[in-house]
Design an enzyme around this catalytic site. Structure first.
Site, PDB file in Angstrom:
ATOM      1  CB  SER A 165      -3.013   3.940   1.207  1.00 41.15           C
ATOM      2  OG  SER A 165      -2.655   2.986   0.234  1.00 41.15           O
TER       3      SER A 165
ATOM      4  CG  ASP B 213       3.570   0.085   3.390  1.00 37.27           C
ATOM      5  OD1 ASP B 213       3.054  -0.831   2.726  1.00 37.27           O
ATOM      6  OD2 ASP B 213       3.059   1.214   3.511  1.00 37.27           O
TER       7      ASP B 213
ATOM      8  CG  HIS C 167      -0.304  -0.078   3.550  1.00 34.57           C
ATOM      9  ND1 HIS C 167       0.443   0.877   2.895  1.00 34.57           N
ATOM     10  CD2 HIS C 167      -1.577   0.087   3.100  1.00 34.57           C
ATOM     11  CE1 HIS C 167      -0.324   1.573   2.090  1.00 34.57           C
ATOM     12  NE2 HIS C 167      -1.560   1.124   2.208  1.00 34.57           N
TER      13      HIS C 167
END
Length: 646
Positions: free
Chosen positions: A504, A589, A621
């Site tokens: 991320s 995602d 994600h």
């Protein structure tokens, strides 16, 4: 730079700079040989049993266990079992049949219903599901496509209803609905006027507080009754946070975490009749509080929770402190945390853990002061073979103190080690002390693991958080670089064998690192990371749009700050990358769109540079299905070994 290393292993205290490496080397030398090499599955497979939860009156216990349904790979499903005293009795029964993805969390509604959430392929459009534990009949409480739902309040005094929030009416905002857990019938409890980000209920389950955001201005709204309109209570800009926790026993005043007039978030009590006169209940001088506890049974404030280098608690209630101490005495050497409690507050699910083990789960009986072990979370990894997680601190190039953690491989002198730098996601989050399977896996393979709470990480006060505004790829990245240089200066890191891996925002920091300091890293792994700051903010999910102006204030405005955002977008500077790169991405995602990884890969391939790219069509994600996790870490292991040669 002025550098220091804080060690929290055994009897070590703070050591001067000149002896830091020697102390670390002594720690490593305490083990004569490295521990055996454990299989990747030992670190990352789902526990055999976990997620223990008690029914309201302690008649039954629930837990999660992998179950193979219709030939699909095993997924975490919910089982229930009767309780007799403090021991499960009889045969455990599986009451769910999820075959596509693990169930992540659930809770009991009374003694006869379990409620959990599920999404599809990691799209995070969660449905709220109620299951009758006797019949196994499941009712989708939010049967809406493309809608994200969650539970606002479990309404413990109402046997038939829960409060659910979802964005079915408007994809950008969340309304509150009162839903019958048996029939699924839903009625509107609070409609979002368009700017409310979150709701809070009182002890009777009435929606009484609303937190709104308009641009960069925050507003806390309050009402005495649900029949009344909300009125403005507190106005601030977004940098000043007043976050409601729960109501006082009088159901009028409420507790909140607030940094009004101070640097750190403190626990305060607010009277709606005089909202600007906070009653300060508890605070720490250099750290934000994380939360607080309240006894519904006795209607008293119980504790405040925080995390400095390690977790801590401050108790207000003598009974809660007595119970915590009674449990801790029976589990010496481990942190303990309560994970669930019966309504009479006599039976508790207790977690014990440390930095070297995810620990065990127990059922504690307060009447008999006894612990009954329910499960060890991971029996495949002996605690003695896992590495200590050492809190560290160093001074960045501009004088700011930066904290983090260092995990050194056992059985190896702490000199000239291959290193994996692991910046956290968020970025408005932080790394914590505790068992980290990724750090332990890498340490088991011979790497030192450096985790840095760079500026803008949460928990260290407002000034530290704000110091990262507009600093993606700049000062935030410099903190990571300075941490690596500190490790090199300590002679712990081999400067030719340093890798960087993050997910991320950590994936963004990975890409920014190999663009900004291409000679520093010998290998890089980007996991669902942002690559282009302009396209990233154009592909956020609709329910993030109310945050967009705030995000632009914290990251950058695409018009006014376009030059800076372009300069710090790794995908636009792929020509600078010389570091071998492996990218992994979930196709569904919703936070970091697959296009972020696609454009990074395309930019490199356009230069004739090969990049290893893994995409999973049934993930979002981050990878959650066991088989995908195993494949990712196996690939990462081979990749790092090839380039860092541990």
């Amino acid at each position: 730079m002025i550098l220091s290393l804080l060690l929290s292993v055994g009897a070590h205290a703070v050591v001067p700079d000149s002896t830091a490496a020697d102390a670390a080397a002594a720690d490593a030398a305490a083990v004569s040989t490295p521990p055996r090499r454990y299989d990747i599955r030992d670190f990352f497979q789902n526990p055999r049993r976990s997620g223990f939860r008690l029914s309201d009156h302690g008649k039954m216990i629930g837990f999660m266990e992998p179950a193979q349904i219709d030939g699909h790979p095993a997924r975490q499903n919910i089982f229930v079992q009767e309780l007799k005293g403090s021991e499960p009795v009889g045969q455990a029964r599986r009451i769910t049949a999820e075959s596509q993805r693990d169930i992540a969390e659930y809770f009991w509604k009374g003694d006869d219903t379990v409620i959990y959430a599920k999404d599809v392929n990691g799209d995070e459009n969660y449905h709220v599901i109620a299951v009758n534990v006797s019949t196994g009949e499941a009712t989708d409480l939010t049967p809406l496509e493309g809608v994200r739902a969650g539970v606002q309040d479990d309404l413990p005094d109402d046997p038939d209803h829960v409060l659910v929030v979802h964005n079915g009416r408007n994809p950008e905002v969340f309304d509150v609905y009162k839903v019958n857990v048996r029939t699924g019938r839903s009625t509107l409890a609070a409609q979002n006027p368009g700017d409310v980000l979150g709701w809070s209920t009182d002890h009777e389950g009435r929606v009484r507080l609303a937190t709104a955001l308009s641009g960069v201005d925050s507003e806390l709204r309050y009402r005495d009754k649900e029949t009344e309109p909300f009125r403005s209570l507190i106005r601030t800009d977004f940098r000043t946070e007043v976050s409601p926790l729960f109501f006082h026993a009088d159901n009028q005043r409420f507790y909140a975490l607030s940094n009004r007039g101070r640097d750190t978030q403190a626990l305060v009590l607010i009277d709606p009749s005089t909202p600007d006169q906070e009653e300060r209940v508890f605070e720490l001088p250099r750290h934000d509080l994380m939360g607080a506890g309240f006894s519904r049974l006795r209607k008293v404030l119980t504790s405040a929770d925080y995390h400095t280098d390690k977790p801590g608690h401050h108790f207000f209630d003598p009974l809660s402190e007595k119970i915590h101490e009674a449990i801790a005495r029976q589990l010496p050497g481990y942190e303990v945390a309560w994970q669930d409690i019966t309504r009479d507050e006599r039976k508790f699910i207790v977690a014990s853990y440390s930095d070297r083990t995810p620990g065990a789960r127990y059922l504690y009986d307060a009447d008999s002061n006894t612990l009954h072990k329910l499960a060890d979370i991971n029996t495949a990894l002996p605690e003695a073979d896992m590495a200590p997680m050492q809190p560290i601190q160093f001074t960045a190039r501009d004088g700011m103190t930066i904290h983090g953690y260092l995990t050194l491989p056992l059985g190896r002198p702490a000199r000239n080690l291959p290193v994996v730098v692991n910046p956290h996601g968020g970025p408005w989050a932080r790394d914590y002390w505790g068992f980290n399977p990724e750090a332990q896996f890498l340490a088991n393979r011979g790497y030192a693991v450096l985790q840095i709470n760079f500026r803008s990480s949460t928990g260290y006060g407002r000034r530290f958080w704000e110091a990262g505004f507009g600093q993606w790829g700049l000062a935030m990245q410099d903190d990571i670089t300075d941490g690596v240089q500190w490790l090199i200066d300590q002679k712990i890191a081999d400067p030719k064998r340093i890798g960087i891996y993050g997910a991320s925002y950590g994936g963004y920091a990975t890409l920014a690192g190999i663009v900004k300091t291409p000679d520093l890293y010998a290998a890089a792994v980007d996991y669902v990371g942002v690559s282009n700051l302009l396209t990233f903010m154009n592909t956020i999910p609709p329910y993030w749009k109310p945050f967009l102006v705030k995000m632009q204030a914290m990251v950058g405005d695409p018009v006014k700050d376009k030059a800076r955002l372009e300069a710090n977008s790794p995908a636009l500077h792929a020509d600078r990358i010389v570091t071998p790169l492996f990218i992994a991405q979930g196709a569904h995602d919703p936070r970091v769109n697959k296009a972020e990884s696609d454009q990074m890969v395309a930019a490199l391939k356009a230069r004739g540079v090969e990049v290893e790219y893994m995409v999973k069509d049934n993930e979002g994600h981050g990878f959650h299905n066991d088989e995908n996790k195993f494949e990712f870490y196996e690939h990462m292991e081979r990749f790092l070994a090839q380039h860092l040669k541990p």
